[in-house]
Design an enzyme around this catalytic site. Structure first.
Site, PDB file in Angstrom:
ATOM      1  N   SER A  80       0.846  -1.194   0.000  1.00 58.84           N
ATOM      2  CA  SER A  80       0.000   0.000   0.000  1.00 58.84           C
ATOM      3  C   SER A  80       0.879   1.240   0.000  1.00 58.84           C
ATOM      4  CB  SER A  80      -0.908   0.010   1.230  1.00 58.84           C
ATOM      5  OG  SER A  80      -1.564   1.253   1.370  1.00 58.84           O
ATOM      6  N   TYR A  93      -2.308  -0.319  10.258  1.00 58.64           N
ATOM      7  CA  TYR A  93      -2.346  -0.711   8.844  1.00 58.64           C
ATOM      8  C   TYR A  93      -1.079  -0.227   8.145  1.00 58.64           C
ATOM      9  CZ  TYR A  93      -3.822  -0.890   3.964  1.00 58.64           C
ATOM     10  OH  TYR A  93      -3.886  -1.144   2.614  1.00 58.64           O
ATOM     11  N   LYS A  97       1.857  -2.704   6.447  1.00 54.07           N
ATOM     12  CA  LYS A  97       2.226  -2.616   5.041  1.00 54.07           C
ATOM     13  C   LYS A  97       3.687  -2.205   4.871  1.00 54.07           C
ATOM     14  CE  LYS A  97      -1.641  -3.842   3.139  1.00 54.07           C
ATOM     15  NZ  LYS A  97      -1.742  -5.095   2.351  1.00 54.07           N
TER      16      LYS A  97
END
Length: 219
Positions: A80, A93, A97
């Protein structure tokens, strides 16, 4: 799983052949991940890392030795843009990533003599029900230090689903087309808002983070 009683282990029911079971677990994990870091527990961090990073490690350990024996193969990981430049209110998150990016780039180097191709996809905004479901179920903890930022946190949850989000079918087509190239690259940045991130990554880090905060934390 009865013997897994460590305080840092979170057990969850998942039936991989049942769509509803998969969606329910992913929604729960993303609910834990999509809020300020100080509102999150170590358990929540481990759950997010387990899905977004450690799951790939397990897959690599199981599959790459077989590819190496054959002298060919390809591994694709879905990272991401947030793993390259973190945004506020999605810290776990972002961290998961970022770990995946570093791990994949190392694999790219280490798998060269083994004849295995590695492709890291740095995804931008892509239309998905996961983000929308996460925003609907988000609840701020009672003791949160960020009660004045509830609106901004919810807005961040929906950010990847804005007008610039890439339709899922187009995203998948671009990824598959890249994978099927005779000599695929080791990195692909695709999705909505990739141009903005490209510019931000060229700016001094402090300036880029300041811009992200001003955009994400505005009233």
């Amino acid at each position: 799983m009865s013997g897994l009683n460590h305080a840092n282990i979170r057990k969850a029911v998942l039936e991989t052949t049942d769509d509803k079971s998969v969606i329910a677990l992913v929604d729960k994990i993303y609910k834990d991940a999509g809020c300020p870091l100080l509102d999150l527990s170590v358990d929540a961090a481990q759950a997010v890392m387990n899905v977004n990073f450690l799951a790939t490690v397990r897959l690599v350990n199981a599959v790459l030795p077989r590819m190496a024996k054959r002298g060919s193969g390809m591994l694709v990981t879905l990272g991401s843009l947030c793993g390259e430049l973190g945004t506020p209110f999605s810290g776990l998150y972002n961290a998961s990533k970022a770990a995946l990016h570093a791990y994949t780039e190392t694999l790219t180097l280490e798998c060269r003599p083994l004849g295995i191709d590695i492709l890291l996809i740095s995804g931008g905004s892509v239309i998905s029900n996961i983000a929308n479901n996460q925003a609907k179920i988000y609840k701020m903890p009672q003791n949160s230090l960020y009660k004045d930022f509830t609106k901004q946190i919810v807005r961040r949850l929906y950010a990847s689903q804005g007008n610039n989000a890439m339709p899922t079918a187009i995203f998948a087509e671009k990824v598959v087309r890249t994978i099927l190239l005779p000599r695929p690259p080791t990195y692909l940045c695709v999705g909505g808002n990739t141009g903005m991130y490209y510019l931000l990554k060229w700016l001094p880090r402090t300036v880029a983070l300041w811009i992200l905060w001003k955009v994400m934390a505005r009233p």
